[in-house]
Design a protein around this motif. Structure first.
Motif, PDB file in Angstrom:
ATOM      1  N   LYS A   1       6.319  27.798  19.227  1.00  0.00           N
ATOM      2  CA  LYS A   1       6.537  29.231  19.202  1.00  0.00           C
ATOM      3  C   LYS A   1       5.570  29.958  18.153  1.00  0.00           C
ATOM      4  O   LYS A   1       4.339  30.086  18.265  1.00  0.00           O
ATOM      5  CB  LYS A   1       7.813  29.772  19.156  1.00  0.00           C
ATOM      6  CG  LYS A   1       8.733  29.241  20.411  1.00  0.00           C
ATOM      7  CD  LYS A   1      10.239  29.657  20.358  1.00  0.00           C
ATOM      8  CE  LYS A   1      10.839  29.057  21.498  1.00  0.00           C
ATOM      9  NZ  LYS A   1      12.222  29.418  21.690  1.00  0.00           N
ATOM     10  N   ARG A   2       6.322  30.469  16.998  1.00  0.00           N
ATOM     11  CA  ARG A   2       5.600  31.270  16.068  1.00  0.00           C
ATOM     12  C   ARG A   2       5.263  30.116  14.870  1.00  0.00           C
ATOM     13  O   ARG A   2       4.790  30.558  13.755  1.00  0.00           O
ATOM     14  CB  ARG A   2       6.522  32.290  15.584  1.00  0.00           C
ATOM     15  CG  ARG A   2       6.550  33.587  16.621  1.00  0.00           C
ATOM     16  CD  ARG A   2       7.319  34.659  16.004  1.00  0.00           C
ATOM     17  NE  ARG A   2       8.522  34.232  15.268  1.00  0.00           N
ATOM     18  CZ  ARG A   2       8.859  34.691  14.011  1.00  0.00           C
ATOM     19  NH1 ARG A   2       8.449  35.696  13.397  1.00  0.00           N
ATOM     20  NH2 ARG A   2      10.230  34.579  13.782  1.00  0.00           N
ATOM     21  N   LEU A   3       5.508  28.818  14.886  1.00  0.00           N
ATOM     22  CA  LEU A   3       5.521  27.902  13.745  1.00  0.00           C
ATOM     23  C   LEU A   3       4.417  26.838  14.056  1.00  0.00           C
ATOM     24  O   LEU A   3       4.282  26.464  15.223  1.00  0.00           O
ATOM     25  CB  LEU A   3       6.987  27.239  13.580  1.00  0.00           C
ATOM     26  CG  LEU A   3       7.041  26.088  12.594  1.00  0.00           C
ATOM     27  CD1 LEU A   3       6.795  26.806  11.380  1.00  0.00           C
ATOM     28  CD2 LEU A   3       8.504  25.227  12.855  1.00  0.00           C
ATOM     29  N   VAL A   4       3.654  26.769  13.311  1.00  0.00           N
ATOM     30  CA  VAL A   4       2.594  25.562  13.098  1.00  0.00           C
ATOM     31  C   VAL A   4       3.058  24.524  12.007  1.00  0.00           C
ATOM     32  O   VAL A   4       3.120  25.072  10.881  1.00  0.00           O
ATOM     33  CB  VAL A   4       1.307  26.289  12.718  1.00  0.00           C
ATOM     34  CG1 VAL A   4       0.073  24.773  12.876  1.00  0.00           C
ATOM     35  CG2 VAL A   4       0.945  27.289  14.131  1.00  0.00           C
ATOM     36  N   VAL A   5       2.986  23.381  12.550  1.00  0.00           N
ATOM     37  CA  VAL A   5       3.370  22.204  11.486  1.00  0.00           C
ATOM     38  C   VAL A   5       2.059  21.458  11.382  1.00  0.00           C
ATOM     39  O   VAL A   5       1.491  21.088  12.428  1.00  0.00           O
ATOM     40  CB  VAL A   5       4.508  21.401  11.965  1.00  0.00           C
ATOM     41  CG1 VAL A   5       4.853  20.279  10.907  1.00  0.00           C
ATOM     42  CG2 VAL A   5       5.629  22.267  12.473  1.00  0.00           C
ATOM     43  N   ILE A   6       1.704  21.526  10.140  1.00  0.00           N
ATOM     44  CA  ILE A   6       0.428  20.705   9.796  1.00  0.00           C
ATOM     45  C   ILE A   6       0.791  19.475   8.921  1.00  0.00           C
ATOM     46  O   ILE A   6       1.465  19.429   7.795  1.00  0.00           O
ATOM     47  CB  ILE A   6      -0.578  21.570   9.038  1.00  0.00           C
ATOM     48  CG1 ILE A   6      -0.641  22.615   9.866  1.00  0.00           C
ATOM     49  CG2 ILE A   6      -1.831  20.835   8.764  1.00  0.00           C
ATOM     50  CD1 ILE A   6      -0.969  23.986   9.062  1.00  0.00           C
ATOM     51  N   ALA A   7       0.346  18.384   9.322  1.00  0.00           N
ATOM     52  CA  ALA A   7       0.627  17.107   8.497  1.00  0.00           C
ATOM     53  C   ALA A   7      -0.761  16.406   8.209  1.00  0.00           C
ATOM     54  O   ALA A   7      -1.580  16.465   9.221  1.00  0.00           O
ATOM     55  CB  ALA A   7       1.381  16.128   9.468  1.00  0.00           C
ATOM     56  N   GLU A   8      -1.131  16.019   7.178  1.00  0.00           N
ATOM     57  CA  GLU A   8      -2.048  15.076   6.867  1.00  0.00           C
ATOM     58  C   GLU A   8      -1.605  14.027   5.907  1.00  0.00           C
ATOM     59  O   GLU A   8      -0.801  14.071   5.186  1.00  0.00           O
ATOM     60  CB  GLU A   8      -3.191  15.843   6.030  1.00  0.00           C
ATOM     61  CG  GLU A   8      -4.567  15.375   5.872  1.00  0.00           C
ATOM     62  CD  GLU A   8      -5.533  16.267   5.128  1.00  0.00           C
ATOM     63  OE1 GLU A   8      -6.555  15.663   4.744  1.00  0.00           O
ATOM     64  OE2 GLU A   8      -5.319  17.556   5.449  1.00  0.00           O
ATOM     65  N   ALA A   9      -2.412  12.727   6.052  1.00  0.00           N
ATOM     66  CA  ALA A   9      -2.200  11.457   5.131  1.00  0.00           C
ATOM     67  C   ALA A   9      -3.519  11.128   4.571  1.00  0.00           C
ATOM     68  O   ALA A   9      -4.371  11.292   5.259  1.00  0.00           O
ATOM     69  CB  ALA A   9      -1.783  10.518   6.157  1.00  0.00           C
ATOM     70  N   ALA A  10      -3.219  10.296   3.283  1.00  0.00           N
ATOM     71  CA  ALA A  10      -4.120   9.901   2.821  1.00  0.00           C
ATOM     72  C   ALA A  10      -3.560   8.642   1.870  1.00  0.00           C
ATOM     73  O   ALA A  10      -2.704   8.614   1.323  1.00  0.00           O
ATOM     74  CB  ALA A  10      -4.824  10.793   1.574  1.00  0.00           C
TER      75      ALA A  10
ATOM     76  N   ASN B   1       1.005  -1.178  -0.023  1.00  0.00           N
ATOM     77  CA  ASN B   1       0.059  -0.121  -0.054  1.00  0.00           C
ATOM     78  C   ASN B   1       0.842   1.480   0.040  1.00  0.00           C
ATOM     79  O   ASN B   1       2.144   1.125   0.647  1.00  0.00           O
ATOM     80  CB  ASN B   1      -0.869  -0.044   1.124  1.00  0.00           C
ATOM     81  CG  ASN B   1      -1.667  -1.248   1.503  1.00  0.00           C
ATOM     82  OD1 ASN B   1      -2.537  -1.502   0.712  1.00  0.00           O
ATOM     83  ND2 ASN B   1      -1.442  -1.990   2.786  1.00  0.00           N
ATOM     84  N   THR B   2       0.334   2.270  -0.568  1.00  0.00           N
ATOM     85  CA  THR B   2       1.197   3.773  -0.515  1.00  0.00           C
ATOM     86  C   THR B   2       0.188   4.627   0.159  1.00  0.00           C
ATOM     87  O   THR B   2      -0.975   4.480   0.057  1.00  0.00           O
ATOM     88  CB  THR B   2       1.571   4.037  -1.798  1.00  0.00           C
ATOM     89  OG1 THR B   2       0.527   4.314  -2.614  1.00  0.00           O
ATOM     90  CG2 THR B   2       2.503   3.025  -2.516  1.00  0.00           C
ATOM     91  N   ILE B   3       1.043   5.604   0.756  1.00  0.00           N
ATOM     92  CA  ILE B   3       0.380   6.759   1.539  1.00  0.00           C
ATOM     93  C   ILE B   3       0.918   7.900   0.822  1.00  0.00           C
ATOM     94  O   ILE B   3       2.196   8.122   0.947  1.00  0.00           O
ATOM     95  CB  ILE B   3       0.494   6.496   2.956  1.00  0.00           C
ATOM     96  CG1 ILE B   3       0.136   5.297   3.638  1.00  0.00           C
ATOM     97  CG2 ILE B   3       0.074   7.745   3.910  1.00  0.00           C
ATOM     98  CD1 ILE B   3       0.820   4.685   4.948  1.00  0.00           C
ATOM     99  N   ASP B   4       0.246   8.830   0.635  1.00  0.00           N
ATOM    100  CA  ASP B   4       0.605  10.285   0.602  1.00  0.00           C
ATOM    101  C   ASP B   4       0.674  11.280   1.893  1.00  0.00           C
ATOM    102  O   ASP B   4      -0.533  11.097   2.339  1.00  0.00           O
ATOM    103  CB  ASP B   4      -0.057  10.955  -0.597  1.00  0.00           C
ATOM    104  CG  ASP B   4       0.013  10.724  -1.917  1.00  0.00           C
ATOM    105  OD1 ASP B   4       1.162  10.116  -2.103  1.00  0.00           O
ATOM    106  OD2 ASP B   4      -0.908  10.614  -2.747  1.00  0.00           O
ATOM    107  N   VAL B   5       1.428  11.815   2.143  1.00  0.00           N
ATOM    108  CA  VAL B   5       1.543  12.731   3.441  1.00  0.00           C
ATOM    109  C   VAL B   5       1.981  13.905   2.988  1.00  0.00           C
ATOM    110  O   VAL B   5       3.128  14.447   2.300  1.00  0.00           O
ATOM    111  CB  VAL B   5       2.830  12.045   4.407  1.00  0.00           C
ATOM    112  CG1 VAL B   5       2.525  12.914   5.732  1.00  0.00           C
ATOM    113  CG2 VAL B   5       2.264  10.764   4.558  1.00  0.00           C
ATOM    114  N   SER B   6       1.211  14.902   3.481  1.00  0.00           N
ATOM    115  CA  SER B   6       1.451  16.355   3.225  1.00  0.00           C
ATOM    116  C   SER B   6       2.025  16.802   4.359  1.00  0.00           C
ATOM    117  O   SER B   6       1.415  16.689   5.588  1.00  0.00           O
ATOM    118  CB  SER B   6       0.230  17.069   2.946  1.00  0.00           C
ATOM    119  OG  SER B   6       0.214  18.337   2.808  1.00  0.00           O
TER     120      SER B   6
END
Length: 99
Positions: A66-75, A11-16
């Motif tokens: 601090k001033r950085l927001v890290v956002i991750a999403e997988a599909a 299986n493969t997953i895309d991660v943003s």
């Protein structure tokens, strides 16, 4: 950043992953609070996701530093990766250092 991962079971997953640096820590906190609510939207990918990917927000995580927001999403990109694999992918991806 968009990466495609193989789960070792065919299986493969895309991660943003997106890194958003805000002018002030309070604004970063406000952004994280907003994007963590269902239905409020998210940071869009540059271009389009590869064919077969469908980012729904179900496999999502974010981190504030601090001033950085890290956002991750997988599909899922192909096959049927497990929910555990998708959840683990975002938990790891949200810890990536900013480029």
């Amino acid at each position: 950043m968009l990466v495609t991962l193989d789960d070792g079971a065919g299986n493969t997953i895309d991660v943003s992953v997106a890194w958003v640096k805000m002018p002030k820590a309070g604004e970063a906190s406000d952004l994280k609070r907003l994007i963590d609510k269902d239905g409020t939207g998210n940071v869009l990918l540059f271009g389009e996701a590869p064919p077969g990917s469908r980012f729904t927000g179900e496999n999502y995580d974010s981190r504030l530093s601090k001033r950085l927001v890290v956002i991750a999403e997988a599909a899922p990109a192909s096959g049927r990766p497990s929910e555990t694999t998708l959840e683990t992918a975002v938990e790891v991806a949200v810890e990536f250092p900013s480029p």
